[in-house]
Enzyme design. Sequence first.
Site, short mmCIF file in Angstrom:
data_model
loop_
_atom_site.label_atom_id
_atom_site.label_comp_id
_atom_site.label_asym_id
_atom_site.label_seq_id
_atom_site.Cartn_x
_atom_site.Cartn_y
_atom_site.Cartn_z
N ASP A 8 0.81 -1.23 0.00
CA ASP A 8 0.00 0.00 0.00
C ASP A 8 0.84 1.27 0.00
O ASP A 8 0.34 2.33 0.36
CB ASP A 8 -0.91 0.02 1.25
CG ASP A 8 -2.09 -0.91 1.12
OD1 ASP A 8 -2.44 -1.26 -0.03
OD2 ASP A 8 -2.66 -1.29 2.16
N LYS A 30 -0.49 -8.46 -1.50
CA LYS A 30 -1.81 -7.94 -1.91
C LYS A 30 -1.62 -6.68 -2.75
O LYS A 30 -1.02 -5.71 -2.32
CB LYS A 30 -2.66 -7.61 -0.69
CG LYS A 30 -4.04 -7.07 -1.06
CD LYS A 30 -4.92 -6.92 0.17
CE LYS A 30 -4.88 -5.54 0.77
NZ LYS A 30 -5.58 -4.52 -0.02
N ASP A 59 -6.61 -7.42 -5.27
CA ASP A 59 -7.76 -6.97 -4.46
C ASP A 59 -8.55 -5.91 -5.23
O ASP A 59 -8.44 -4.72 -4.95
CB ASP A 59 -7.19 -6.41 -3.14
CG ASP A 59 -8.25 -5.92 -2.18
OD1 ASP A 59 -9.43 -6.30 -2.33
OD2 ASP A 59 -7.90 -5.16 -1.26
N LYS A 61 -12.04 -6.23 -5.90
CA LYS A 61 -13.44 -6.22 -5.43
C LYS A 61 -14.45 -5.94 -6.56
O LYS A 61 -15.15 -4.93 -6.55
CB LYS A 61 -13.62 -5.16 -4.33
CG LYS A 61 -12.71 -5.35 -3.12
CD LYS A 61 -13.06 -4.35 -2.02
CE LYS A 61 -12.21 -4.50 -0.79
NZ LYS A 61 -10.83 -4.00 -0.93
N ASP A 64 -20.48 -6.01 -10.62
CA ASP A 64 -21.12 -5.57 -11.87
C ASP A 64 -22.18 -6.61 -12.24
O ASP A 64 -22.48 -7.50 -11.43
CB ASP A 64 -20.03 -5.41 -12.97
CG ASP A 64 -20.41 -4.32 -13.97
OD1 ASP A 64 -21.55 -4.35 -14.47
OD2 ASP A 64 -19.56 -3.46 -14.26
N PRO A 66 -23.63 -10.01 -14.03
CA PRO A 66 -22.94 -11.30 -14.11
C PRO A 66 -22.03 -11.47 -15.31
O PRO A 66 -20.88 -11.90 -15.17
CB PRO A 66 -24.10 -12.31 -14.13
CG PRO A 66 -25.19 -11.62 -13.37
CD PRO A 66 -25.07 -10.16 -13.71
N THR A 118 -15.00 -3.39 6.15
CA THR A 118 -14.80 -3.10 7.58
C THR A 118 -14.93 -1.61 7.89
O THR A 118 -14.94 -1.22 9.05
CB THR A 118 -13.41 -3.60 8.08
OG1 THR A 118 -12.43 -3.24 7.11
CG2 THR A 118 -13.40 -5.09 8.28
N GLN A 187 -8.20 1.45 11.54
CA GLN A 187 -8.94 0.20 11.63
C GLN A 187 -9.74 0.15 12.94
O GLN A 187 -9.28 0.64 13.96
CB GLN A 187 -8.00 -1.01 11.58
CG GLN A 187 -7.22 -1.14 10.27
CD GLN A 187 -8.07 -1.67 9.12
OE1 GLN A 187 -9.31 -1.63 9.18
NE2 GLN A 187 -7.41 -2.15 8.09
N ARG A 208 0.44 -1.70 7.25
CA ARG A 208 1.27 -0.73 7.97
C ARG A 208 2.22 -1.32 9.01
O ARG A 208 3.37 -0.87 9.08
CB ARG A 208 0.36 0.35 8.60
CG ARG A 208 -0.14 1.32 7.55
CD ARG A 208 -1.31 2.14 8.03
NE ARG A 208 -2.54 1.34 8.07
CZ ARG A 208 -3.73 1.82 8.33
NH1 ARG A 208 -3.88 3.12 8.59
NH2 ARG A 208 -4.79 1.05 8.32
O1 C5P Z 1 -2.26 -1.17 6.95
P1 C5P Z 1 -3.26 -2.24 7.30
O2 C5P Z 1 -2.64 -3.46 7.90
O3 C5P Z 1 -4.43 -1.68 8.09
O4 C5P Z 1 -3.81 -2.68 5.86
C1 C5P Z 1 -4.92 -3.50 5.67
C2 C5P Z 1 -5.15 -3.69 4.20
O5 C5P Z 1 -6.36 -4.41 4.02
C3 C5P Z 1 -5.33 -2.39 3.40
O6 C5P Z 1 -4.81 -2.62 2.10
C4 C5P Z 1 -6.83 -2.20 3.34
O7 C5P Z 1 -7.24 -1.47 2.21
C5 C5P Z 1 -7.29 -3.65 3.22
N1 C5P Z 1 -8.67 -3.92 3.62
C6 C5P Z 1 -9.19 -3.57 4.86
N2 C5P Z 1 -10.49 -3.87 5.18
C7 C5P Z 1 -11.27 -4.51 4.28
C8 C5P Z 1 -10.75 -4.88 3.04
C9 C5P Z 1 -9.44 -4.56 2.73
O8 C5P Z 1 -8.48 -3.02 5.68
N3 C5P Z 1 -12.51 -4.84 4.60
#
Ligand code: C5P
Length: 227
Positions: A8, A30, A59, A61, A64, A66, A118, A187, A208
Amino acid sequence: MRLCVALDLPSGRENLELANRLKAYDIWLKVGFRTYIRDGKEFIKELKRINPNFKIFLDLKLYDIPNTMADASEEIAKLGIDMFNIHASSGSIAMKSVMQRLSKYPDRPLVLSVTALTSFDNDSFKEIYEKDISTKVEQFAKMSFESGLDGVVCSAFESRAIKEITSRNFITLSPAIRPFGEDAGDQKRVATLEIAKNELVDFPVIGRPIYRDKNPAQKVEEILKRL
Ligand code: C5P
């Protein structure tokens, strides 16, 4: 458990540098849609050049109709990546179309569905889906399982319940992991590696806590020792 590191960082160059520092490890990477939109297929090839054994989770996601999802999934399968995701709320017809289309690829990538992002709290989630997150996540997981998908993206705290209503082998991939209780950042429901393990998470996704560490390679090593 298989460690999945989120690439990221803000530029292709920095992400490739990080991948280089981690090339000795047996890990998943990812690639999100910011990176993919900017750096595209070439970036995937670069990662594989750094270490052909890196596994790639794209990733994107998808959501749209089918036919469009099945077409896009087929293009993804041709990229040679190892796993990608689609939204469960695109519905079972869309999910089945994707799996049907991929069935002609013997080495097809794994397909996961996103249950609830999330970033939703329960109220904003209900505004759209009219049910509590936990109820809907289980329903989406069941639907995905019955549509032939390989697993779901979910919170670590939902992993065990999802496996109970689907199968122990139905993959769970969970972001918001703070391996040793590091800073949560934005988060909300963060879990340590210990919790993720107890909750039977197959893929902890970590961003991170690894790329912001002064020694990402050493951090990955510490994490791998605990899996
Ligand atoms: O930096 P961190 O460990 O929080 O990164 C989590 C990764 O997972 C990020 O790329 C974030 O976009 C992704 N993600 C998330 N929650 C989701 C889907 C993907 O945090 N529901």
